[in-house]
Motif scaffolding. Sequence first.
Motif, PDB file in Angstrom:
ATOM      1  N   TYR A  42       0.848  -1.190   0.000  1.00 32.08           N
ATOM      2  CA  TYR A  42       0.000   0.000   0.000  1.00 32.08           C
ATOM      3  C   TYR A  42       0.881   1.236   0.000  1.00 32.08           C
ATOM      4  O   TYR A  42       1.922   1.252   0.663  1.00 32.08           O
ATOM      5  N   CYS A  43       0.463   2.259  -0.728  1.00 35.48           N
ATOM      6  CA  CYS A  43       1.175   3.531  -0.632  1.00 35.48           C
ATOM      7  C   CYS A  43       0.180   4.679  -0.663  1.00 35.48           C
ATOM      8  O   CYS A  43      -0.818   4.640  -1.379  1.00 35.48           O
ATOM      9  N   GLN A  44       0.448   5.655   0.184  1.00 30.32           N
ATOM     10  CA  GLN A  44      -0.356   6.870   0.249  1.00 30.32           C
ATOM     11  C   GLN A  44       0.558   8.006  -0.189  1.00 30.32           C
ATOM     12  O   GLN A  44       1.539   8.310   0.484  1.00 30.32           O
ATOM     13  N   LEU A  45       0.254   8.593  -1.340  1.00 25.63           N
ATOM     14  CA  LEU A  45       1.094   9.637  -1.911  1.00 25.63           C
ATOM     15  C   LEU A  45       0.425  11.000  -1.744  1.00 25.63           C
ATOM     16  O   LEU A  45      -0.799  11.087  -1.640  1.00 25.63           O
ATOM     17  N   PRO A  46       1.232  12.070  -1.727  1.00 24.56           N
ATOM     18  CA  PRO A  46       0.643  13.407  -1.585  1.00 24.56           C
ATOM     19  C   PRO A  46      -0.172  13.780  -2.831  1.00 24.56           C
ATOM     20  O   PRO A  46       0.151  13.357  -3.938  1.00 24.56           O
ATOM     21  N   GLU A  47      -1.215  14.550  -2.604  1.00 21.58           N
ATOM     22  CA  GLU A  47      -2.086  14.978  -3.706  1.00 21.58           C
ATOM     23  C   GLU A  47      -1.399  16.073  -4.520  1.00 21.58           C
ATOM     24  O   GLU A  47      -0.614  16.860  -3.993  1.00 21.58           O
ATOM     25  N   LEU A  52       5.021  20.976  -0.167  1.00 23.68           N
ATOM     26  CA  LEU A  52       5.891  20.175   0.682  1.00 23.68           C
ATOM     27  C   LEU A  52       7.038  21.026   1.221  1.00 23.68           C
ATOM     28  O   LEU A  52       7.507  21.944   0.550  1.00 23.68           O
ATOM     29  N   VAL A  53       7.465  20.694   2.427  1.00 23.81           N
ATOM     30  CA  VAL A  53       8.619  21.337   3.044  1.00 23.81           C
ATOM     31  C   VAL A  53       9.686  20.273   3.227  1.00 23.81           C
ATOM     32  O   VAL A  53       9.402  19.184   3.742  1.00 23.81           O
ATOM     33  N   ALA A  54      10.893  20.583   2.800  1.00 29.75           N
ATOM     34  CA  ALA A  54      11.996  19.620   2.897  1.00 29.75           C
ATOM     35  C   ALA A  54      12.104  19.081   4.314  1.00 29.75           C
ATOM     36  O   ALA A  54      12.049  19.831   5.290  1.00 29.75           O
ATOM     37  N   GLY A  55      12.217  17.755   4.421  1.00 27.99           N
ATOM     38  CA  GLY A  55      12.383  17.101   5.710  1.00 27.99           C
ATOM     39  C   GLY A  55      11.090  16.705   6.392  1.00 27.99           C
ATOM     40  O   GLY A  55      11.104  15.969   7.374  1.00 27.99           O
ATOM     41  N   GLN A  56       9.958  17.174   5.874  1.00 29.34           N
ATOM     42  CA  GLN A  56       8.687  16.821   6.501  1.00 29.34           C
ATOM     43  C   GLN A  56       8.088  15.579   5.864  1.00 29.34           C
ATOM     44  O   GLN A  56       8.271  15.315   4.682  1.00 29.34           O
ATOM     45  N   GLU A  57       7.344  14.828   6.679  1.00 33.32           N
ATOM     46  CA  GLU A  57       6.666  13.622   6.200  1.00 33.32           C
ATOM     47  C   GLU A  57       5.644  14.014   5.131  1.00 33.32           C
ATOM     48  O   GLU A  57       4.909  14.985   5.288  1.00 33.32           O
ATOM     49  N   CYS A  58       5.613  13.255   4.024  1.00 27.81           N
ATOM     50  CA  CYS A  58       4.681  13.631   2.952  1.00 27.81           C
ATOM     51  C   CYS A  58       3.967  12.437   2.318  1.00 27.81           C
ATOM     52  O   CYS A  58       3.037  12.616   1.552  1.00 27.81           O
ATOM     53  N   ALA A  59       4.398  11.222   2.636  1.00 26.02           N
ATOM     54  CA  ALA A  59       3.772  10.033   2.063  1.00 26.02           C
ATOM     55  C   ALA A  59       3.985   8.874   3.027  1.00 26.02           C
ATOM     56  O   ALA A  59       4.792   8.968   3.962  1.00 26.02           O
ATOM     57  N   SER A  75      11.748  21.212  -0.841  1.00 21.41           N
ATOM     58  CA  SER A  75      10.494  21.953  -0.738  1.00 21.41           C
ATOM     59  C   SER A  75       9.949  22.208  -2.140  1.00 21.41           C
ATOM     60  O   SER A  75      10.725  22.394  -3.081  1.00 21.41           O
ATOM     61  N   GLY A  76       8.632  22.198  -2.252  1.00 23.11           N
ATOM     62  CA  GLY A  76       8.022  22.474  -3.545  1.00 23.11           C
ATOM     63  C   GLY A  76       6.567  22.059  -3.570  1.00 23.11           C
ATOM     64  O   GLY A  76       5.994  21.686  -2.548  1.00 23.11           O
ATOM     65  N   THR A  77       5.985  22.116  -4.757  1.00 25.45           N
ATOM     66  CA  THR A  77       4.579  21.794  -4.970  1.00 25.45           C
ATOM     67  C   THR A  77       4.474  20.496  -5.757  1.00 25.45           C
ATOM     68  O   THR A  77       5.123  20.349  -6.799  1.00 25.45           O
ATOM     69  N   VAL A  78       3.657  19.568  -5.274  1.00 23.66           N
ATOM     70  CA  VAL A  78       3.460  18.297  -5.973  1.00 23.66           C
ATOM     71  C   VAL A  78       2.773  18.572  -7.314  1.00 23.66           C
ATOM     72  O   VAL A  78       1.725  19.211  -7.352  1.00 23.66           O
TER      73      VAL A  78
END
Length: 132
Positions: A42-47, A52-59, A75-78
């Motif tokens: 299973y994987c849960q990916l960001p929408e 996103l902020v570098a170093g933060q949990e995102c998936a 850091s950036g936008t998905v």
Amino acid sequence: MALTIIRGKLFTKKHEWISITNNIGTIGISNYAQEALGEVVYCQLPEVGTELVAGQECAALESVKAASEVYAPVSGTVTEKNKEVESSPGLINKSCYGEGWLFRVRLSQTSNFDNLMTHAAYEDLLRNHEEH
């Protein structure tokens, strides 16, 4: 593993990789990480559109053995998530540096690269980790 697969990729201490083309970063997990997880089920990916902020949990990834968070290497936008991986998470195990990529991000800043390692530096990190 073919060197061309990992050429141009940068790695984090938490076992994510990123390759950057035209200010878009493609992100996945390393071979070491997918082997440690075992069969990913299973994987849960960001929408798309998520900031996103570098170093933060995102998936999140879940395997038959464990669950693991994925942390944003930059850091950036998905801009895109890998829908193939969402429907067939085993792609991560089969091709973690290819078809098993997780998501793409439009970079918001380049200063994040200070925390990233070349493949050689990442291999050194793994060797030192195994020795302790």
